[in-house]
Design a protein around this motif. Sequence first.
Motif, PDB file in Angstrom:
ATOM      1  N   HIS A 152       0.987  -1.143  -0.096  1.00  0.00           N
ATOM      2  CA  HIS A 152      -0.452   0.211  -0.171  1.00  0.00           C
ATOM      3  C   HIS A 152       0.800   1.060  -0.339  1.00  0.00           C
ATOM      4  CE1 HIS A 152      -3.990  -0.932   0.786  1.00  0.00           C
ATOM      5  NE2 HIS A 152      -4.330  -1.612   0.087  1.00  0.00           N
ATOM      6  N   GLY A 153       2.225   1.575   0.533  1.00  0.00           N
ATOM      7  CA  GLY A 153       3.305   1.961   0.944  1.00  0.00           C
ATOM      8  C   GLY A 153       3.403   3.064  -0.934  1.00  0.00           C
ATOM      9  N   VAL A 154       3.385   2.483  -1.595  1.00  0.00           N
ATOM     10  CA  VAL A 154       3.137   2.989  -3.332  1.00  0.00           C
ATOM     11  C   VAL A 154       2.342   3.780  -3.418  1.00  0.00           C
ATOM     12  CG1 VAL A 154       4.929   1.098  -4.422  1.00  0.00           C
ATOM     13  CG2 VAL A 154       2.127   0.973  -4.254  1.00  0.00           C
ATOM     14  N   LEU A 155       0.524   3.510  -3.155  1.00  0.00           N
ATOM     15  CA  LEU A 155      -0.162   4.652  -3.197  1.00  0.00           C
ATOM     16  C   LEU A 155       0.090   6.412  -2.722  1.00  0.00           C
ATOM     17  CD1 LEU A 155      -3.240   2.232  -2.440  1.00  0.00           C
ATOM     18  CD2 LEU A 155      -1.504   3.036  -4.308  1.00  0.00           C
ATOM     19  N   PHE A 156       0.646   6.375  -1.535  1.00  0.00           N
ATOM     20  CA  PHE A 156       1.410   7.191  -0.386  1.00  0.00           C
ATOM     21  C   PHE A 156       1.946   7.473  -0.168  1.00  0.00           C
ATOM     22  CE2 PHE A 156      -0.565   4.662   2.278  1.00  0.00           C
ATOM     23  CZ  PHE A 156       1.516   4.412   3.265  1.00  0.00           C
ATOM     24  N   ARG A 157       3.121   7.007  -0.529  1.00  0.00           N
ATOM     25  CA  ARG A 157       4.662   7.675   0.112  1.00  0.00           C
ATOM     26  C   ARG A 157       4.844   8.636  -0.768  1.00  0.00           C
ATOM     27  NH1 ARG A 157       6.132   1.914   0.917  1.00  0.00           N
ATOM     28  NH2 ARG A 157       7.124   1.920  -0.983  1.00  0.00           N
ATOM     29  N   GLY A 158       5.985   9.714  -0.494  1.00  0.00           N
ATOM     30  CA  GLY A 158       6.614  10.946  -0.741  1.00  0.00           C
ATOM     31  C   GLY A 158       7.187  10.784  -1.646  1.00  0.00           C
ATOM     32  N   ALA A 159       8.506  12.253  -2.151  1.00  0.00           N
ATOM     33  CA  ALA A 159       9.624  11.908  -2.334  1.00  0.00           C
ATOM     34  C   ALA A 159       9.871  11.239  -3.304  1.00  0.00           C
ATOM     35  CB  ALA A 159      10.831  11.294  -1.351  1.00  0.00           C
ATOM     36  N   ALA A 160      11.034  10.560  -3.834  1.00  0.00           N
ATOM     37  CA  ALA A 160      11.491  10.394  -4.909  1.00  0.00           C
ATOM     38  C   ALA A 160       9.570   9.311  -5.890  1.00  0.00           C
ATOM     39  CB  ALA A 160      12.759   9.569  -5.297  1.00  0.00           C
TER      40      ALA A 160
END
Length: 520
Positions: free
Chosen positions: A358-366
């Motif tokens: 799920h992290g790919v949906l909201f993680r920032g930076a690159a």
Amino acid sequence: MTEAKQKLEQQLWNIANTLRGKMGADEFRDYILGFIFYKYLSRKMELHADKILKPDGLTFRQLEGHPQEDIYLEAVKEDALVHLGYYLKPSELFSELARRGNGNGKSKFILGDLSKVLSNIEQSTMGSESEEDFGNLFEDLDLTSSKLGKSEEAKNELIVKVLTHLDEVDFDLENTKSDVLGDAYEYLIGKFASGAGKKAGEFYTPQQVSKVLAKLVTIGKEQIRNVYDPTCGSGSLLLRVSKETEVGAFYGQESNPTTYNLCRMNMIMHDVHYKRFDIHNEDTLENPSPEHIDERFEAIVANPPFSAKWSASPLFMSDDRFSPYGKLAPKTKADFAFVQHMVHQLSETGTMACVLPHGVLFRGAAEGHIRKFLIKDRNYLDAVIGLPANVFYGTGIPTCILVLKKSREDSKDILFIDSSEHYEKIKTQNYLREKDVEKIIDTYKNRSSIDKYSYVATLEEVKENDYNLNIPRYVDTFEEEEPVDLKAIASELKNLEQDIKTTDAEIADFCNQLGIEQPF
């Protein structure tokens, strides 16, 4: 057919447990799947040779001692290498070795012969078109391992026992319309995955998740030119696609040598001709196969290792797979690096579906930058599908499926589906039911907004959310709780208080009668 399939699965699993001993699931997996594969190759060889020799009134076994044995065997070998990709002599057939090992009901030493036969199968392909497809297939079947027994005699006795039991199982390969053995092989791989803990994710995607991915990339297609999995594991995802539509060719890469061997075995066991699959033992991100990098695929399916580490070397900024984005996925989370690789390999009219954390949906930076590029600059993202937690072996984290296309029919919106609460719990594992799979696919096909389940978001809405794809931002699954009746609760509390007083009085009376101190 179902009854025959279940019977075969149970027979093979019972034999597999003969090897269990002190081995881990992944260890005795390699032995039993290797022996089943050897029997499969052996039976295919015999059936093919018998067909060739039928006009001469001979069978393959009858060639031993025949006056023209060498001439016949050479002709059979030449034909087998073209049509099967390998060759065995009549004396090297599985049933022959099992018979020799179990002579007169007593175990005879065959470990040396068995090792030689397995080596000969690989050697038979040297210099032929199938050499790469059969090379080192049996390297994980270590017949010298102490796990099989402390002495050579003990090892031999165990192997003879397994071969003897397997020899009694009918693989029904004469029935060309049946894939019962291939399904049973897949069943065993799944059983081993369920007991392999974290290692399971390296080689197996649960069947129902595989089914969702396969259906997503084949909607509306009766046949596809090719399918690709850059982290193919045992090949179960690739083979699942072939159950949904006719597939011309299978392509895959796998970095783990043992799993790479398992994938090739799985392909052959499902009767995929060696010319129709091209599987390589390579690290997809760091060293993509040069034979694949220029290919473009009509369907791509993948379950990459979640948040894997990779080098993220600055040199990759000149790699065509990553350079358009201007950013690389972080070293500690290669999820988007796999996405970038797959997008690069996707044909203009193709569809890709991959499982990611799920992290790919909201993680920032690159990662936020890459996500924005895929949506705003390329408009490739077609759908985001949330899956239940704990559907994968070895990890309980919730996951999602991203569906991407380079030529989208619905280019003004993105479909969000929240299937996280649609599953069945069996013991400690969650499973997608058939109705859960169908609901996902039907919703994707119809591109419909369903209350508390799915939502079609415009690109403008996604932009307003700063390209954050977290599903609860789009699909409202909040359930209002029933209002609390304060008057009823107050009345209950009064009644409870009266009951307590009555009980206290009764206890005090008992204590007085017994002449003991009251507890309050």
